[in-house]
Design a protein around this motif. Sequence first.
Motif, PDB file in Angstrom:
ATOM      1  N   ILE A 184     -79.087   6.335  30.743  1.00  0.00           N
ATOM      2  CA  ILE A 184     -79.757   5.564  29.695  1.00  0.00           C
ATOM      3  C   ILE A 184     -81.230   5.949  29.585  1.00  0.00           C
ATOM      4  O   ILE A 184     -81.765   6.123  28.483  1.00  0.00           O
ATOM      5  N   ILE A 198     -80.669   0.161  25.983  1.00  0.00           N
ATOM      6  CA  ILE A 198     -79.270   0.281  26.411  1.00  0.00           C
ATOM      7  C   ILE A 198     -78.388   0.806  25.283  1.00  0.00           C
ATOM      8  O   ILE A 198     -77.578   1.715  25.475  1.00  0.00           O
ATOM      9  N   ALA A 212     -76.142  -1.137  33.210  1.00  0.00           N
ATOM     10  CA  ALA A 212     -77.487  -0.584  33.023  1.00  0.00           C
ATOM     11  C   ALA A 212     -78.329  -0.704  34.285  1.00  0.00           C
ATOM     12  O   ALA A 212     -79.357  -0.023  34.415  1.00  0.00           O
TER      13      ALA A 212
END
Length: 769
Positions: free
Chosen positions: A606, A718, A597
């Motif tokens: 994301i 996420i 991430a």
Amino acid sequence: MYSYTYDEYTGGIVLNSSPTIFSKEPRPVYAYELNMLGFDAYWEYDNQNDIPYMWAEANQYIYRGKIVARLKGGNINQKPEIILATDENDNVIYPEQPGHKLKPIDIDTMISKNHKLLQIIETSTVKKIVSVYEKYREKLDIFHVAFSGGKDSAVLLDLVKKSLPKKSFVVIFGDTGMECPDTYAVVEKTKRICERDEVPFYVSKSHFKPDESWKIFGPPARVLRWCCSVHKSTPQTLKLREITGKNDYIGMDFVGVRKHESVARSEYEYENFSKKQKGQYSFNAILDWTSAEIWLYIYEHKLPINGAYIKGNSRAGCLFCPMSGGKSDYVQYHSYPTETDKYIGFVKELNGRYQDDPKALETYISNGGWNARKNGRDLNIENKKYIEKVTSNKLIISITDPNSNWKEWIKPLGVLPFDFDIKEKQNGYDVYVDSNLQKKYPTEIKRFKQLFHKSAYCVGCKVCETNCRQGAISFVNGINIDKCIHCQQCYEIDDGCLLYHSLRTSNGGNTRMKNGSINSFASHAPKNDWIRDFFEQGNDFWELPTLGPNQINMFKRFLRDSGLIDEKGGTTYLYDISKIIGWENSSLWGVILANLAYNPQINWYIENFDIGMYYSRENAVELLMSFDVSKTDSGAIVGAYKRFCETPLGYSLNFGSVIDNGRQIESLCRTKCIINDARVVLYSLFRFAEECNNYREFTLSWLFNEDVDRNGVSPNKIYGLDREEIKSFLLGLTSKYPDFINATFTNDLEKISLSEKKSSDVLKLFEEV
């Protein structure tokens, strides 16, 4: 409610008594649509629009039980391609033998076949409406039906009229000023019917005309839907205050939302409080209805049909809506070219990026780049009224040409727990405050910044006014706040001010983006067989000449950002964990995604792909180019998404999916991850805290607040988890791992406290298989 099949005899739909879990949302198809799309070149039929000929499910066309065609592609300027159905020998399947005309649906017989089940559906829904009315009629100030002019609200209104006494409720049409002409026609017809039936019918409308608001706020977008607040919910609230004579009225809104319309709506409940409108009840009376049942009800009860549906539109909403796209844009534009052209003109006029490149501007519109904007960077609207920076431990906010008085907007904040200085300048002022206070008072400093967002940008859209149930805010001769109780509901708006939120630009960019190009893997995203071989061979993987130099460099970048190898290229403790739980284990890939991430490319997916929404390849490329990514790199980033989805990120963790035609990607979707292991959430929380200046205490609201300027990526972002899922995980983790986390949710107090341990300590918990 019920499953359905297509009836070869009537050409209609037949309900059966088995419940449906998923509906493909069929809609009737009339001659107007067939002509517009070019089906008259293949099929014969009378050019009448009183009775439909067939049904459509998304892009498939069904005639008397047979799929006879589908559409491919299409955008506002390009007609979708017609692909006729073929049999196993590639022979075209005609709806009727060549030379035979299409037969219209036998509406009367179709209704007769469905009458009994329709009666059951109607009766059960009426009972629900009566029940909720009896439950609240002595407690609420008003009951009202939110009427849009569409098919669902037409059915809802008819059911409420059958359920409730005369004059016990009102109808409100929220006129955005952007409705299609056919909607206004059906609204007038419905209004006359309501007057005949003694049902009060009102129209609410913003004091802004769309011609004004688009030029003030910029074109609306998928994540910047200021239009709904400014043109719909706010005017509706003000109208209800006018009707009831109360600023703090409490009402019940009957809404025509159905769970089969979208993934998001499938999670809705029948009754809720404050989810649609603050301080108000909503009741989704037809929540379980499918579109098949909606259309059967409309035909049986001869309700007015919005002409937009007859023209082939699957929805009867605003013209040139940012939530539309593809074939829908083509149909809407060719249904209402003059009206739609006005809004296309606004997009062209307000775009500051492609003014010197007409071809690129046309592509930006046709491929949906216009509705993908997330800020005001590419607009040519002046938006430099608010600038903030940190210098020598001072947060400095510079306000230029403010629209309103900050001394009014500070009133809702009450007494601040810190000092600040304001220095006037020729065309505004500068605000000085200790930057270290952002860690000590994160919520108060956020509100403090929002105070100056409001001061700089407020144009009196009245969203703040409707959020205030005390009636303390008015916009007569500018902003006036009196008798404020400091509830701060006027600050519960994106960035504190819708206009600032729509026009804002970056204050320097996210550190994740500064760590490298969004195109992190330079056309060499990892393949699943590379990943499999790495997990099987470990450090020996690099000794085998299976990859080229560039592929090795990019694969090492992926493994390093995943946490599987260190800076020197050796395997890490996380790699050792894979030997315990298995390299395809979804828990392992949940941890890997928590690390990825913070890779610019994965982070871009994301942050910019909404869960459950399909983005065409063209739309995704346009969105990337709006981040100053070249067209070549944008194509590589889109192509890489498919490779990621073919790894355990996709097939184990359910991170995303793509649709392709064998040659190239057609659309991309980020999906909600499957998280069955609370340790994954715990690990991502510690990673989040470490990236957020090692914050160890925060609230659930702060975790979900995307307006906060921070480097950490929250686990809900996420993995696509909602508030209740995260809360459930946190409570479970508190019980099982008290040495790591303590989360409390009692008496409106929500607090998450992490211990001084590290994310690397959490990994040791995965040894507990």
